[in-house]
Write a protein that holds these residues in place. Structure first.
Motif, PDB file in Angstrom:
ATOM      1  N   LYS A  10     137.287 -28.718  25.711  1.00 52.41           N
ATOM      2  CA  LYS A  10     137.642 -27.309  25.889  1.00 52.41           C
ATOM      3  C   LYS A  10     137.524 -26.656  24.520  1.00 52.41           C
ATOM      4  N   LEU A  11     136.443 -25.903  24.358  1.00 55.51           N
ATOM      5  CA  LEU A  11     136.093 -25.342  23.055  1.00 55.51           C
ATOM      6  C   LEU A  11     136.534 -23.894  22.941  1.00 55.51           C
ATOM      7  N   VAL A  12     137.226 -23.571  21.863  1.00 49.83           N
ATOM      8  CA  VAL A  12     137.525 -22.172  21.565  1.00 49.83           C
ATOM      9  C   VAL A  12     136.384 -21.630  20.706  1.00 49.83           C
ATOM     10  N   HIS A  13     135.747 -20.587  21.201  1.00 49.66           N
ATOM     11  CA  HIS A  13     134.623 -19.969  20.501  1.00 49.66           C
ATOM     12  C   HIS A  13     135.145 -19.004  19.443  1.00 49.66           C
ATOM     13  N   LEU A  14     134.734 -19.234  18.201  1.00 49.75           N
ATOM     14  CA  LEU A  14     135.050 -18.321  17.107  1.00 49.75           C
ATOM     15  C   LEU A  14     133.785 -17.547  16.764  1.00 49.75           C
ATOM     16  N   ASP A  15     133.741 -16.304  17.201  1.00 50.15           N
ATOM     17  CA  ASP A  15     132.578 -15.452  16.925  1.00 50.15           C
ATOM     18  C   ASP A  15     132.812 -14.751  15.593  1.00 50.15           C
ATOM     19  N   LEU A  16     132.142 -15.237  14.560  1.00 44.69           N
ATOM     20  CA  LEU A  16     132.404 -14.765  13.201  1.00 44.69           C
ATOM     21  C   LEU A  16     131.441 -13.668  12.759  1.00 44.69           C
ATOM     22  N   LYS A  17     130.614 -13.155  13.681  1.00 38.75           N
ATOM     23  CA  LYS A  17     129.699 -12.082  13.273  1.00 38.75           C
ATOM     24  C   LYS A  17     130.405 -10.728  13.215  1.00 38.75           C
ATOM     25  N   GLY A  18     131.679 -10.748  13.433  1.00 40.15           N
ATOM     26  CA  GLY A  18     132.523  -9.580  13.245  1.00 40.15           C
ATOM     27  C   GLY A  18     133.941 -10.061  13.013  1.00 40.15           C
ATOM     28  N   ALA A  19     134.644  -9.439  12.063  1.00 40.86           N
ATOM     29  CA  ALA A  19     136.050  -9.756  11.802  1.00 40.86           C
ATOM     30  C   ALA A  19     136.308 -11.245  11.590  1.00 40.86           C
ATOM     31  N   PRO A  20     135.591 -11.898  10.669  1.00 44.04           N
ATOM     32  CA  PRO A  20     135.905 -13.312  10.403  1.00 44.04           C
ATOM     33  C   PRO A  20     137.293 -13.440   9.786  1.00 44.04           C
ATOM     34  N   PRO A  21     138.178 -14.241  10.357  1.00 39.90           N
ATOM     35  CA  PRO A  21     139.527 -14.378   9.796  1.00 39.90           C
ATOM     36  C   PRO A  21     139.495 -15.157   8.478  1.00 39.90           C
ATOM     37  N   LYS A  22     140.463 -14.879   7.639  1.00 41.93           N
ATOM     38  CA  LYS A  22     140.632 -15.690   6.442  1.00 41.93           C
ATOM     39  C   LYS A  22     140.994 -17.116   6.868  1.00 41.93           C
ATOM     40  N   VAL A  23     140.629 -18.076   6.043  1.00 39.24           N
ATOM     41  CA  VAL A  23     140.911 -19.478   6.364  1.00 39.24           C
ATOM     42  C   VAL A  23     142.412 -19.701   6.498  1.00 39.24           C
ATOM     43  N   SER A  24     143.195 -18.969   5.737  1.00 40.71           N
ATOM     44  CA  SER A  24     144.656 -19.102   5.818  1.00 40.71           C
ATOM     45  C   SER A  24     145.167 -18.787   7.221  1.00 40.71           C
ATOM     46  N   TYR A  25     144.505 -17.868   7.931  1.00 44.42           N
ATOM     47  CA  TYR A  25     144.903 -17.565   9.307  1.00 44.42           C
ATOM     48  C   TYR A  25     144.443 -18.663  10.255  1.00 44.42           C
ATOM     49  N   LEU A  26     143.244 -19.167  10.051  1.00 50.07           N
ATOM     50  CA  LEU A  26     142.767 -20.267  10.893  1.00 50.07           C
ATOM     51  C   LEU A  26     143.703 -21.466  10.782  1.00 50.07           C
ATOM     52  N   ALA A  27     144.252 -21.680   9.596  1.00 47.25           N
ATOM     53  CA  ALA A  27     145.198 -22.784   9.396  1.00 47.25           C
ATOM     54  C   ALA A  27     146.443 -22.597  10.253  1.00 47.25           C
ATOM     55  N   GLN A  28     146.783 -21.358  10.553  1.00 46.49           N
ATOM     56  CA  GLN A  28     147.961 -21.089  11.384  1.00 46.49           C
ATOM     57  C   GLN A  28     147.663 -21.238  12.874  1.00 46.49           C
ATOM     58  N   VAL A  29     146.435 -20.885  13.282  1.00 46.47           N
ATOM     59  CA  VAL A  29     146.171 -20.869  14.728  1.00 46.47           C
ATOM     60  C   VAL A  29     145.544 -22.158  15.257  1.00 46.47           C
ATOM     61  N   PHE A  30     144.918 -22.959  14.415  1.00 47.14           N
ATOM     62  CA  PHE A  30     144.330 -24.206  14.911  1.00 47.14           C
ATOM     63  C   PHE A  30     145.373 -25.108  15.583  1.00 47.14           C
ATOM     64  N   PRO A  31     146.550 -25.322  14.974  1.00 50.29           N
ATOM     65  CA  PRO A  31     147.543 -26.147  15.676  1.00 50.29           C
ATOM     66  C   PRO A  31     148.004 -25.516  16.990  1.00 50.29           C
ATOM     67  N   SER A  39     140.376 -28.666  22.648  1.00 48.44           N
ATOM     68  CA  SER A  39     139.977 -29.929  22.032  1.00 48.44           C
ATOM     69  C   SER A  39     138.776 -29.764  21.112  1.00 48.44           C
ATOM     70  N   GLY A  40     138.339 -28.506  20.919  1.00 48.28           N
ATOM     71  CA  GLY A  40     137.213 -28.288  20.023  1.00 48.28           C
ATOM     72  C   GLY A  40     137.028 -26.829  19.675  1.00 48.28           C
ATOM     73  N   LEU A  41     136.097 -26.579  18.769  1.00 46.91           N
ATOM     74  CA  LEU A  41     135.764 -25.232  18.313  1.00 46.91           C
ATOM     75  C   LEU A  41     134.255 -25.056  18.372  1.00 46.91           C
ATOM     76  N   LEU A  42     133.809 -23.949  18.928  1.00 52.32           N
ATOM     77  CA  LEU A  42     132.406 -23.555  18.869  1.00 52.32           C
ATOM     78  C   LEU A  42     132.336 -22.430  17.842  1.00 52.32           C
ATOM     79  N   ILE A  43     131.829 -22.741  16.649  1.00 53.32           N
ATOM     80  CA  ILE A  43     131.894 -21.801  15.531  1.00 53.32           C
ATOM     81  C   ILE A  43     130.548 -21.120  15.335  1.00 53.32           C
ATOM     82  N   GLU A  44     130.505 -19.832  15.654  1.00 54.45           N
ATOM     83  CA  GLU A  44     129.282 -19.041  15.501  1.00 54.45           C
ATOM     84  C   GLU A  44     129.362 -18.285  14.172  1.00 54.45           C
TER      85      GLU A  44
END
Length: 473
Positions: A10-31, A39-44
């Motif tokens: 079950k992949l969460v798609h992170l569409d980074l071609k607009g509004a890419p979050p700071k890594v510090s925020y990704l650290a908060q939401v990944f858990p 169970s995964g990330l599809l990182i565009e």
């Protein structure tokens, strides 16, 4: 209601071609993603990847650094999230083909969306992009090479010439390029399986698919984001792909970014319906084909479009959809887990305005964006267009000539000043909240698109009243 849960990743798609979050925020939401069932990330990445060398011009102003790309993967690994990079290699290449140095590789001279598949340099360009991203993702098992919505394929000069030949068709043009890209990836990284979006395959016969040999090289990802998805149609499509030689398929739903190009609030009910239908699909005897599902969260419809819902705004929808896939439907258990996980008082999938917006990372953005989206424009328009004292005694004619009846001013000036103060405060609160998560260009774009026009109109009214009153003294 179906009871089967979604098989595979079950992949969460992170569409980074607009509004890419700071890594510090990704650290908060990944858990949080993991706790909710991802169970995964599809990182565009699009233009947020730190391309270098001849590709350096592809970098956006606030592209991630190589160290940040590594940190994102480390964070994903720490929370057992499989990473699958996504790089467009055919359609949706505006971020590449808009640049002068690559414009000669367009399928259509004036349109920067699709790559010309006839030029050897096109494959060299795509290969260079894939190599750089793969060099930064050495441990991935899958790599998504895009290939959706290759608009105007077959309409370029070289394609038109090719199509005059008996064996050449638009389907062949597409399949040959995909095979070339997938083969290029396989030759350099034989342990990695390419994934493609499936829309360009849907009208291709199973015989053509089987004869092409494409099924030995890629795994299609079948996408559909509508609320009234036809489950039987999707089952039939999957069976056709099976007969065309594909032994594994992926699905793609949406948790946000699929209901309007400038949508600001996520309609959770729409996405609940979408996922209920996808659960019906896997309940229809095709679950053995499914590698997993990507819950897409589009941030722009394409490189040039405006932003749609920001990631924090879509998190309640994502939470519901992930839990539905785990529990096989929308149940009281799903609602209970989502409420507890996000700190919600009472999840309402049909009502955007809730008494409690939660306590998850970014919930302050959800609360402020909801206020702005539901009430800013309507409150300002109500004053400017429906207040009889504004429309009757301070029309554009009056404002231009600084004419105003001092008695009538008392019927609208206090409200205008109060509204301006209220929305200015909310704008600054939202700017601070956005700046905690996003880079300055994202904050600027969202506010300019969704706040500034109404506030500017209100500010001009207040200023015009002041000038008109001063002109009479």
């Amino acid at each position: 209601m179906t009871s089967i849960s979604m098989p595979g990743l079950k992949l969460v798609h992170l569409d980074l071609k607009g509004a890419p979050p700071k890594v510090s925020y990704l650290a908060q939401v990944f858990p949080l993603f993991r706790a909710l069932g991802a169970s995964g990330l599809l990182i565009e990445y699009e233009d947020t990847f730190p391309y270098d060398g001849d590709l350096e011009c592809l970098r956006a102003q606030y592209a991630y650094s190589h160290a940040e790309i590594e940190e994102i993967q480390n964070l994903a690994n720490a929370h057992s999230l499989e990473v699958i990079p996504l790089v467009q290699t055919f359609g949706h290449l505006e971020f590449v083909l808009k640049h002068q140095q690559f414009s000669h590789l367009r399928e259509m001279e004036n349109f920067p969306n699709a790559l010309n598949p006839h030029k050897e340099e096109s494959l060299q360009l795509v290969g260079a992009m894939l190599r750089q991203v793969m060099d930064a993702h050495r441990n991935v098992k899958w790599f998504h090479i895009g290939a959706d919505e290759v608009y105007y394929l077959g309409e370029g000069k070289e394609s038109q010439h090719c199509l005059l030949e008996a064996e050449c068709t638009v389907e062949r043009l597409f399949l040959d390029h995909v095979k070339a890209v997938a083969g290029h990836l396989a030759s350099s990284f034989p342990s990695v399986t390419p994934i493609i979006w499936d829309d360009m395959l849907r009208n291709t016969s199973e015989e053509t698919l089987a004869e092409s040999g494409v099924a030995k090289l890629v795994e299609p990802m079948i996408w559909d984001y509508v609320s009234d998805l036809d489950a039987n149609n999707k089952i039939n499509l999957m069976e056709k792909y099976r007969r065309g030689g594909f032994t594994k398929l992926w699905l793609a739903s949406a948790f946000k970014g699929a209901t309007g190009v400038n949508q600001t609030i996520t309609p959770i009910g729409h996405h609940v319906e979408n996922h209920l239908h996808w659960l019906q699909v896997v309940n229809g005897g095709v679950a053995d084909l499914v590698q997993g599902i990507a819950l897409t969260g589009w941030q722009r419809y394409d490189h040039f479009s405006v932003l749609c819902e920001l990631l924090p705004v879509g998190i309640p929808s994502l939470a519901v959809c992930l839990q539905m896939l785990e529990h096989g439907g929308y149940t009281e258990k799903v609602k209970e887990v989502v409420d507890q996980s996000l700190g919600l008082c009472n999840l309402d999938i049909d009502n955007a305005m809730s008494s409690c917006m939660g306590s998850f990372p970014g919930s302050d953005i959800l609360a402020l964006v909801t206020q702005v989206s539901l009430f800013l424009k309507t409150s300002v328009d109500e004053l400017l267009e429906k207040n009889r004292y504004v429309t009757g005694w301070f029309s554009p004619y009056h404002r231009k000539r600084q004419i105003v009846h001092p008695i009538m001013v008392h019927h609208f000036q206090p409200e205008a000043v109060s509204l301006l103060s209220k929305w200015t405060t909310i704008r600054e609160q939202l700017r601070l909240a956005l700046d905690n998560i996003y880079y300055p260009n994202t904050s600027e774009e969202w506010l300019e698109e969704n706040v500034c026009t109404s506030l500017d109109n209100l500010q001009r009214l207040v200023d015009d009243v002041d000038r008109a009153l001063q002109a009479q003294t």
